[in-house]
Design an enzyme around this catalytic site. Structure first.
Site, PDB file in Angstrom:
ATOM      1  N   TYR A  12      20.545  20.280 -15.903  1.00  0.00           N
ATOM      2  CA  TYR A  12      19.792  19.161 -16.473  1.00  0.00           C
ATOM      3  C   TYR A  12      18.499  19.054 -15.673  1.00  0.00           C
ATOM      4  O   TYR A  12      18.545  18.899 -14.447  1.00  0.00           O
ATOM      5  CB  TYR A  12      20.568  17.846 -16.342  1.00  0.00           C
ATOM      6  N   ASP A  46       9.178  20.442 -24.112  1.00  0.00           N
ATOM      7  CA  ASP A  46      10.598  20.817 -24.142  1.00  0.00           C
ATOM      8  C   ASP A  46      10.860  22.131 -24.872  1.00  0.00           C
ATOM      9  O   ASP A  46       9.961  22.715 -25.480  1.00  0.00           O
ATOM     10  CB  ASP A  46      11.402  19.680 -24.796  1.00  0.00           C
TER      11      ASP A  46
HETATM   12  C1  FMN Z   1      16.761  25.750 -18.853  1.00  0.00           C
HETATM   13  C2  FMN Z   1      17.680  24.717 -19.402  1.00  0.00           C
HETATM   14  C3  FMN Z   1      17.385  23.377 -19.252  1.00  0.00           C
HETATM   15  C4  FMN Z   1      18.233  22.401 -19.739  1.00  0.00           C
HETATM   16  N1  FMN Z   1      17.898  21.092 -19.564  1.00  0.00           N
HETATM   17  C5  FMN Z   1      18.751  20.137 -19.982  1.00  0.00           C
HETATM   18  C6  FMN Z   1      18.457  18.774 -19.742  1.00  0.00           C
HETATM   19  O1  FMN Z   1      17.430  18.434 -19.178  1.00  0.00           O
HETATM   20  N2  FMN Z   1      19.357  17.845 -20.147  1.00  0.00           N
HETATM   21  C7  FMN Z   1      20.525  18.189 -20.776  1.00  0.00           C
HETATM   22  O2  FMN Z   1      21.312  17.318 -21.090  1.00  0.00           O
HETATM   23  N3  FMN Z   1      20.822  19.482 -21.047  1.00  0.00           N
HETATM   24  C8  FMN Z   1      19.960  20.462 -20.647  1.00  0.00           C
HETATM   25  N4  FMN Z   1      20.251  21.771 -20.885  1.00  0.00           N
HETATM   26  C9  FMN Z   1      21.474  22.121 -21.614  1.00  0.00           C
HETATM   27  C10 FMN Z   1      22.683  21.972 -20.726  1.00  0.00           C
HETATM   28  O3  FMN Z   1      22.530  22.708 -19.531  1.00  0.00           O
HETATM   29  C11 FMN Z   1      23.937  22.438 -21.437  1.00  0.00           C
HETATM   30  O4  FMN Z   1      24.131  21.598 -22.550  1.00  0.00           O
HETATM   31  C12 FMN Z   1      25.177  22.407 -20.563  1.00  0.00           C
HETATM   32  O5  FMN Z   1      26.287  22.757 -21.339  1.00  0.00           O
HETATM   33  C13 FMN Z   1      25.392  21.048 -19.962  1.00  0.00           C
HETATM   34  O6  FMN Z   1      26.557  21.050 -19.163  1.00  0.00           O
HETATM   35  P1  FMN Z   1      27.785  20.108 -19.578  1.00  0.00           P
HETATM   36  O7  FMN Z   1      28.330  20.706 -20.844  1.00  0.00           O
HETATM   37  O8  FMN Z   1      28.719  20.222 -18.432  1.00  0.00           O
HETATM   38  O9  FMN Z   1      27.222  18.749 -19.779  1.00  0.00           O
HETATM   39  C14 FMN Z   1      19.411  22.770 -20.401  1.00  0.00           C
HETATM   40  C15 FMN Z   1      19.716  24.110 -20.553  1.00  0.00           C
HETATM   41  C16 FMN Z   1      18.875  25.089 -20.067  1.00  0.00           C
HETATM   42  C17 FMN Z   1      19.231  26.531 -20.230  1.00  0.00           C
END
Ligand code: FMN
Ligand code: MN
Length: 498
Positions: free
Chosen positions: A173, A279
């Site tokens: 995140y 984004d």
């Molecule tokens: C480069 C990158 C940046 C990301 N930034 C965010 C973010 O700022 N906020 C968010 O909620 N998910 C973001 N994501 C997506 C999450 O990392 C992804 O949904 C992940 O599964 C979240 O982990 P969780 O399932 O344990 O919540 C990003 C993914 C990538 C590859």
């Protein structure tokens, strides 16, 4: 052996001719983005900026920016090979016969050996800064786009624990740097980190690892069910557990081999304006309140390397993290929806906007069943548009898909309009978080689905093809690619080698 940490990975990239060191001073404020944007779009190398302006720490970007590097990260020839390893576990049956039992035991052992291992000390704590010593300004944090609200840490692995079960969660995140010791924590509404936060009364301890081996970093971005520890999956995919060490100021373990760790906490009700941020949707996400992360300690290696990623209008580096997820999760998707042959989330669709799926159609209405199944499945539930095609259609060949969307669809009969949860970042729906969904059934339809008799598709017979193959030289036409059975055109195969 998988890369143990970021520097082993950098060594591997360098050996493979996949990394360029930049000795010139370059500004992490916008300048790096423009360089990376051009490099990614050209399929260029990872970039190690040795002298980012304003910081003593080198800045690594574009480590994941091609399919080849993504495969190198996992130590495979094709991303589908990673999926196959996972499928082995998911599809484990009670073994019959000795050979199967031995194979089964090996698989079980690889699962048992995947859990993160606690060690006494870690390179990530060679330098320990606490309290007022902490200064995020030490790091070459990028301000990516001109309209961004400030610098953002873009490639962190954010570690929290479910306050009820103690279960670990790791998620990627982004973190808007608000001051020397604070950032925003961009936990979107559907994410596990957000759930841990919402379950907390008062304070939730958080640790953030920056600069990991590529598989651990990838795992933080993987959409796993809440109760599954992303670092355990990283251990499984690496074939070696992630080593963890106690945090110096929080009761949260951190990856021992990380380059940099931020420890701290968030508190219920303590919010700040996050954004704007250019984004991965290709648009600026506007300012929205998010929890504030207070940093109580910054620990790092003596010569820490800071990794970053630029998101923006696709194609960007994150396309490859997304494609890895698409491939790796196919067996898991098939566990629930076994009639799925393959799927493709086009990079241009920013992943949640569009999903093309091919199915083994067995009964009337089957395509709609699959649409609704996907709209009910994990993060795929956020998918705005789904196109369903028959099993023989190559979902990665967008021209072929368009051919069937055009040819096989009666818009009055074959379009499913519904609604459901929308991606947090989707600016198009009238309301944030809920919106419309469209499904297009581009399969061949039967009279039972209200269609007239479906005509056969044109295909040359095999014997004539063989004859022409054999006689080709005789015609004196020269080299012509073998007769295409599918329409030629822009294909995602250019993006995804298979
Ligand atoms: C480069 C990158 C940046 C990301 N930034 C965010 C973010 O700022 N906020 C968010 O909620 N998910 C973001 N994501 C997506 C999450 O990392 C992804 O949904 C992940 O599964 C979240 O982990 P969780 O399932 O344990 O919540 C990003 C993914 C990538 C590859
Ligand atoms: Mn999770």
């Amino acid at each position: 052996m998988p890369a143990r940490d970021l520097r082993e990975w950098i060594t591997l990239l360098e050996r493979e001719g996949e990394l360029v060191r930049i000795a010139a001073e370059v500004d992490p404020h916008l300048e790096v983005t423009e360089i990376v944007d051009r490099t990614v779009k050209a399929g260029g190398p990872a970039l190690l900026f040795e002298r980012p302006k304003g910081s003593d720490r080198p800045l690594l970007v574009n480590q994941f920016g091609t399919e080849r590097r993504m495969c190198l990260a996992f130590g495979v020839a094709r991303l589908d090979d990673v999926a196959a390893r996972l499928a082995d576990v998911l599809e484990m049956q009670p073994p019959e016969g000795l050979a199967a039992k031995v194979r089964g035991l090996k698989t079980l052992k690889s699962i048992a050996g995947s859990r993160p291992r606690t060690v006494r000390s870690g390179a990530c704590q060679e330098i320990v800064l606490r309290g007022d010593e902490v200064d995020l300004g030490l790091l070459p944090v990028q301000t990516c786009w001109p309209g961004d609200g400030g610098p953002f840490i873009t490639l962190p692995a954010v570690i929290t624990h479910d306050p009820r079960t103690g279960q670990r969660n790791v998620g990627m995140y982004r973190m808007h740097v608000l001051g020397p010791r604070s950032t925003a924590m961009h936990w979107q509404i559907h994410k596990d980190g957000r759930a841990d936060y919402l379950m907390t009364d008062g304070r939730l301890e958080v640790a953030v690892a920056i600069g990991l081996d590529p598989i651990s970093a990838y795992s933080a971005s993987a959409p796993l069910p809440k109760h599954i520890d992303e670092f355990m999956v990283a251990g499984f995919l690496r074939g070696e557990p992630v080593e963890m060490v106690k945090g110096v100021s929080v009761d949260v373990e951190v990856p021992a081999h990380a380059e940099i760790v931020l420890e701290g906490y968030v508190e219920r009700g303590d919010l700040a304006d996050e954004g704007p941020f250019g984004d991965h949707t290709g648009f600026y996400t506007p300012v929205e309140p998010f929890p504030v992360f207070h940093v109580t300690a910054l620990t790092m290696r003596r010569d820490a390397i800071y990794p970053s990623i630029v998101v923006g209008k696709p194609v960007q580096e994150d396309a490859w993290l997304g494609k890895a997820t698409e491939r790796i999760f196919l067996p898991a998707v098939r566990m629930t929806v076994p009639e799925i042959v393959d799927y493709d989330l086009p990079v241009a669709g920013a992943f949640h906007n569009l999903c093309i799926v091919s199915i083994r159609k067995a009964y009337p209405g089957h395509a709609r069943k699959v649409m609704h199944a996907l709209w009910g499945l994990g993060m795929l539930s956020l998918t705005k548009g789904i196109v369903v095609v028959d099993e023989h259609v190559d979902v990665h060949d967008y021209a072929e898909v368009m051919f069937y969307v055009g040819a096989n669809v009666d818009p009055k009969r074959d379009v499913e309009l519904t609604q459901g949860p929308a991606d947090h970042l989707d600016h198009a729906p009238t309301l944030q978080f809920v919106g419309g969904k469209i499904g297009i059934d581009a399969t061949a339809k039967s009279p039972a689905e209200g269609a007239r008799e479906w005509p056969p598709e044109i295909e040359m017979s095999d014997d004539v093809r063989r004859l022409v193959d054999e006689r080709w030289a005789e015609y004196g036409i020269g080299a012509v690619p073998s007769a295409p059975s599918a329409p030629i055109g822009q294909s995602s195969r250019r993006l995804l080698r298979r």
